[in-house]
Design a protein around this motif. Structure first.
Motif, PDB file in Angstrom:
ATOM      1  N   THR A 246      22.523  17.601  18.585  1.00  0.00           N
ATOM      2  CA  THR A 246      21.380  18.709  18.387  1.00  0.00           C
ATOM      3  C   THR A 246      20.383  18.084  17.496  1.00  0.00           C
ATOM      4  O   THR A 246      19.251  18.365  17.808  1.00  0.00           O
ATOM      5  CB  THR A 246      22.038  20.024  17.796  1.00  0.00           C
ATOM      6  OG1 THR A 246      22.823  20.280  19.017  1.00  0.00           O
ATOM      7  CG2 THR A 246      21.135  21.080  17.760  1.00  0.00           C
ATOM      8  N   GLU A 247      20.725  17.631  16.319  1.00  0.00           N
ATOM      9  CA  GLU A 247      19.819  17.250  15.341  1.00  0.00           C
ATOM     10  C   GLU A 247      19.253  16.080  15.902  1.00  0.00           C
ATOM     11  O   GLU A 247      17.810  15.861  15.373  1.00  0.00           O
ATOM     12  CB  GLU A 247      20.564  16.940  13.803  1.00  0.00           C
ATOM     13  CG  GLU A 247      21.082  17.977  13.216  1.00  0.00           C
ATOM     14  CD  GLU A 247      20.026  18.885  12.832  1.00  0.00           C
ATOM     15  OE1 GLU A 247      18.912  18.705  12.435  1.00  0.00           O
ATOM     16  OE2 GLU A 247      20.348  20.240  13.135  1.00  0.00           O
ATOM     17  N   TYR A 250      16.160  17.680  18.034  1.00  0.00           N
ATOM     18  CA  TYR A 250      15.274  18.038  17.137  1.00  0.00           C
ATOM     19  C   TYR A 250      14.282  17.111  16.543  1.00  0.00           C
ATOM     20  O   TYR A 250      13.119  17.196  16.363  1.00  0.00           O
ATOM     21  CB  TYR A 250      15.815  18.872  16.003  1.00  0.00           C
ATOM     22  CG  TYR A 250      16.219  20.339  16.575  1.00  0.00           C
ATOM     23  CD1 TYR A 250      15.671  21.102  17.215  1.00  0.00           C
ATOM     24  CD2 TYR A 250      17.480  20.850  16.057  1.00  0.00           C
ATOM     25  CE1 TYR A 250      15.689  22.446  17.616  1.00  0.00           C
ATOM     26  CE2 TYR A 250      18.050  21.995  16.586  1.00  0.00           C
ATOM     27  CZ  TYR A 250      17.117  22.915  17.309  1.00  0.00           C
ATOM     28  OH  TYR A 250      17.518  24.251  17.868  1.00  0.00           O
ATOM     29  N   GLU A 251      15.054  15.940  15.872  1.00  0.00           N
ATOM     30  CA  GLU A 251      14.357  14.837  15.359  1.00  0.00           C
ATOM     31  C   GLU A 251      13.264  14.203  16.425  1.00  0.00           C
ATOM     32  O   GLU A 251      12.353  13.782  16.019  1.00  0.00           O
ATOM     33  CB  GLU A 251      15.281  13.810  14.705  1.00  0.00           C
ATOM     34  CG  GLU A 251      14.787  13.197  13.710  1.00  0.00           C
ATOM     35  CD  GLU A 251      14.086  11.875  14.111  1.00  0.00           C
ATOM     36  OE1 GLU A 251      12.983  11.450  13.756  1.00  0.00           O
ATOM     37  OE2 GLU A 251      14.295  11.417  15.215  1.00  0.00           O
ATOM     38  N   LYS A 254      10.338  16.523  16.875  1.00  0.00           N
ATOM     39  CA  LYS A 254       9.367  16.367  15.787  1.00  0.00           C
ATOM     40  C   LYS A 254       8.703  15.358  15.832  1.00  0.00           C
ATOM     41  O   LYS A 254       7.577  15.104  15.216  1.00  0.00           O
ATOM     42  CB  LYS A 254      10.411  16.511  14.461  1.00  0.00           C
ATOM     43  CG  LYS A 254      10.781  17.926  14.201  1.00  0.00           C
ATOM     44  CD  LYS A 254      11.620  18.276  13.003  1.00  0.00           C
ATOM     45  CE  LYS A 254      12.426  19.331  12.799  1.00  0.00           C
ATOM     46  NZ  LYS A 254      13.296  19.634  11.723  1.00  0.00           N
ATOM     47  N   ASN A 288       7.736  24.113  21.539  1.00  0.00           N
ATOM     48  CA  ASN A 288       8.960  24.885  21.303  1.00  0.00           C
ATOM     49  C   ASN A 288       9.314  25.410  23.038  1.00  0.00           C
ATOM     50  O   ASN A 288      10.395  26.011  23.117  1.00  0.00           O
ATOM     51  CB  ASN A 288       8.174  26.272  20.975  1.00  0.00           C
ATOM     52  CG  ASN A 288       8.064  26.289  19.455  1.00  0.00           C
ATOM     53  OD1 ASN A 288       8.712  25.438  18.694  1.00  0.00           O
ATOM     54  ND2 ASN A 288       6.808  26.858  18.862  1.00  0.00           N
ATOM     55  N   LEU A 291      11.810  23.218  24.054  1.00  0.00           N
ATOM     56  CA  LEU A 291      13.016  23.126  23.428  1.00  0.00           C
ATOM     57  C   LEU A 291      13.802  24.475  24.036  1.00  0.00           C
ATOM     58  O   LEU A 291      15.192  24.255  24.048  1.00  0.00           O
ATOM     59  CB  LEU A 291      12.911  23.291  21.895  1.00  0.00           C
ATOM     60  CG  LEU A 291      12.781  22.076  21.105  1.00  0.00           C
ATOM     61  CD1 LEU A 291      12.142  22.373  19.553  1.00  0.00           C
ATOM     62  CD2 LEU A 291      14.025  21.305  20.998  1.00  0.00           C
ATOM     63  N   LEU A 296      17.610  25.366  23.237  1.00  0.00           N
ATOM     64  CA  LEU A 296      17.771  25.079  21.831  1.00  0.00           C
ATOM     65  C   LEU A 296      16.711  25.819  21.106  1.00  0.00           C
ATOM     66  O   LEU A 296      15.643  26.706  21.940  1.00  0.00           O
ATOM     67  CB  LEU A 296      17.299  23.899  21.288  1.00  0.00           C
ATOM     68  CG  LEU A 296      18.478  22.689  21.566  1.00  0.00           C
ATOM     69  CD1 LEU A 296      18.130  21.409  21.517  1.00  0.00           C
ATOM     70  CD2 LEU A 296      19.566  22.679  21.062  1.00  0.00           C
ATOM     71  N   GLU A 298      13.365  27.205  18.548  1.00  0.00           N
ATOM     72  CA  GLU A 298      11.939  26.765  18.444  1.00  0.00           C
ATOM     73  C   GLU A 298      11.907  26.138  16.788  1.00  0.00           C
ATOM     74  O   GLU A 298      12.631  26.664  16.148  1.00  0.00           O
ATOM     75  CB  GLU A 298      10.993  27.835  18.368  1.00  0.00           C
ATOM     76  CG  GLU A 298      10.953  28.454  19.812  1.00  0.00           C
ATOM     77  CD  GLU A 298      10.353  29.853  19.817  1.00  0.00           C
ATOM     78  OE1 GLU A 298       9.980  30.307  18.823  1.00  0.00           O
ATOM     79  OE2 GLU A 298       9.941  30.242  20.913  1.00  0.00           O
ATOM     80  N   ILE A 299      11.124  25.267  16.713  1.00  0.00           N
ATOM     81  CA  ILE A 299      11.039  24.474  15.503  1.00  0.00           C
ATOM     82  C   ILE A 299       9.507  24.676  14.918  1.00  0.00           C
ATOM     83  O   ILE A 299       9.365  24.444  13.621  1.00  0.00           O
ATOM     84  CB  ILE A 299      11.227  22.887  15.305  1.00  0.00           C
ATOM     85  CG1 ILE A 299      10.359  22.272  16.697  1.00  0.00           C
ATOM     86  CG2 ILE A 299      12.753  22.664  15.655  1.00  0.00           C
ATOM     87  CD1 ILE A 299      10.514  20.917  16.580  1.00  0.00           C
TER      88      ILE A 299
END
Length: 345
Positions: A246-247, A250-251, A254, A288, A291, A296, A298-299
């Motif tokens: 999951t990380e 996200y990475e 980003k 967003n 994701l 997942l 939103e960031i």
């Protein structure tokens, strides 16, 4: 990590309904009324309903208008077409590679449909360029993906992930390639799309913008289909559904947002009518949305709404009212039997 094997064409001893998306068993006989995931039928139907071909779009006015664009607009036009071609060409290949290793025949069929449409997208870029500029500039535009340093840095991770899946087709690499496919379909194109829509709202290059709208519409549905397949495959393989993975996702999001912002500020810097801060917000808004489609969070919580309101007139949204292109006063879609409508010149 277990390496997946290329799926045989027919395995009569196996059931028709697939036991898994990757690494399962299936005969190869596709019965759309007997699927492990029945809604995959609707995904394919939606994608198939969008069929179009590049030479149906009338480029007559674009042929006349291209030379009247500012130098900045002409340069951005050629660079962005180069970007789109760089990304859509490999999309045909990655869809076919996923099809090679999936043991679910319905997924194989969806991927074949996506591959066909991506091939037409790539053809459309050549069609646009052949309509508006000479061969030397066409060739230069298609060289962008392997010569422009900003573009090469921007695409470096997707190149790595796709090539890793090609070299080592594991379930993990298949999942990672689908993450990048959703990024490509739902995020990487959008500063480029915005450029063409901005031209169209100023009554410039409307034919090109119309074609981009069709590509955009396809990509939205491809992203939806791939994200659904990703979530199903991840649920089947809970060992990969970890905090670390999951990380990783996200990475990648980003990083991709950062690269898309850098690219937009590079290619759109001198384009009148596009606010680069607004463009940055739109990129984060798109991130967003993708994701959420992957299941997942939103960031970028400050960008849950579209900050680039004007673009809604040109974009089909999965969760919003679809635009009827035939009703748009700012663009025209004309089928022509002769290449690029040159007989109208």
């Amino acid at each position: 990590m277990e390496t997946l094997t290329r799926v045989k064409v027919l395995e009569p001893a196996h059931p028709n309904k697939s036991t898994a998306i990757f690494g399962g068993k299936a005969s190869g006989i596709l019965n759309w009324n007997d699927l492990a995931y029945p809604h995959f039928h609707n995904l394919r139907q939606t994608i198939r309903s969008l069929f179009w071909t590049a030479n149906e779009v009338d480029m007559t006015q674009d042929v006349k208008q291209f030379s009247t664009l500012t130098k900045a607009e002409q340069d951005a036009f050629l660079k962005i077409i180069g970007l789109l071609a760089t990304l859509d060409g490999p999309q045909t290949t990655i869809a076919m590679k996923i099809a090679d290793y999936t043991t679910d025949p319905s997924v194989k069929s969806i991927m074949a449909t996506i591959a066909d449409q991506e091939s037409e997208h790539n053809h459309s870029y050549a069609y646009v360029l052949s309509s508006v500029t000479d061969l030397a500039k066409q060739m230069k535009s298609f060289e962008m993906g392997r010569t422009d340093e900003v573009l090469m840095r921007r695409n470096s991770r997707i190149v790595k992930v796709y090539n890793e899946f090609a070299a080592q087709p594991t379930i993990e690499n298949a999942l990672k390639s689908m993450v990048y496919t959703t990024l490509l379909e739902g995020l990487f194109f959008y500063s480029g799309f915005a450029f063409f829509y901005n031209l169209a709202r100023n009554q410039k290059m409307v034919g090109t913008s119309t074609m981009i709208s069709y590509i955009n519409r396809d990509e939205l549905q491809h992203g939806k289909a791939i994200s659904d397949i990703f979530r199903a495959a991840l649920a089947e393989n809970p060992a990969y559904n970890t905090d670390a993975f999951t990380e990783w996702i996200y990475e990648q999001f980003k990083h991709s947002v950062e690269q898309e912002i850098i690219w937009s500020r590079y290619v759109l810097v001198d384009i009148a009518g596009i606010d680069l801060d607004e463009m940055e917000g739109y990129i984060k808004y798109r991130s967003n949305k993708m994701l959420r489609m992957l299941g997942l969070s939103e960031i970028y919580p400050e960008f849950t709404d579209n900050p680039m309101k004007w673009i809604r007139a040109y974009v089909d949204n999965i969760d919003d009212t679809k635009t009827d292109f035939f009703e748009q006063k700012s663009r025209q879609y004309v089928k022509t039997s002769d290449l690029n409508g040159f007989d109208d010149l």
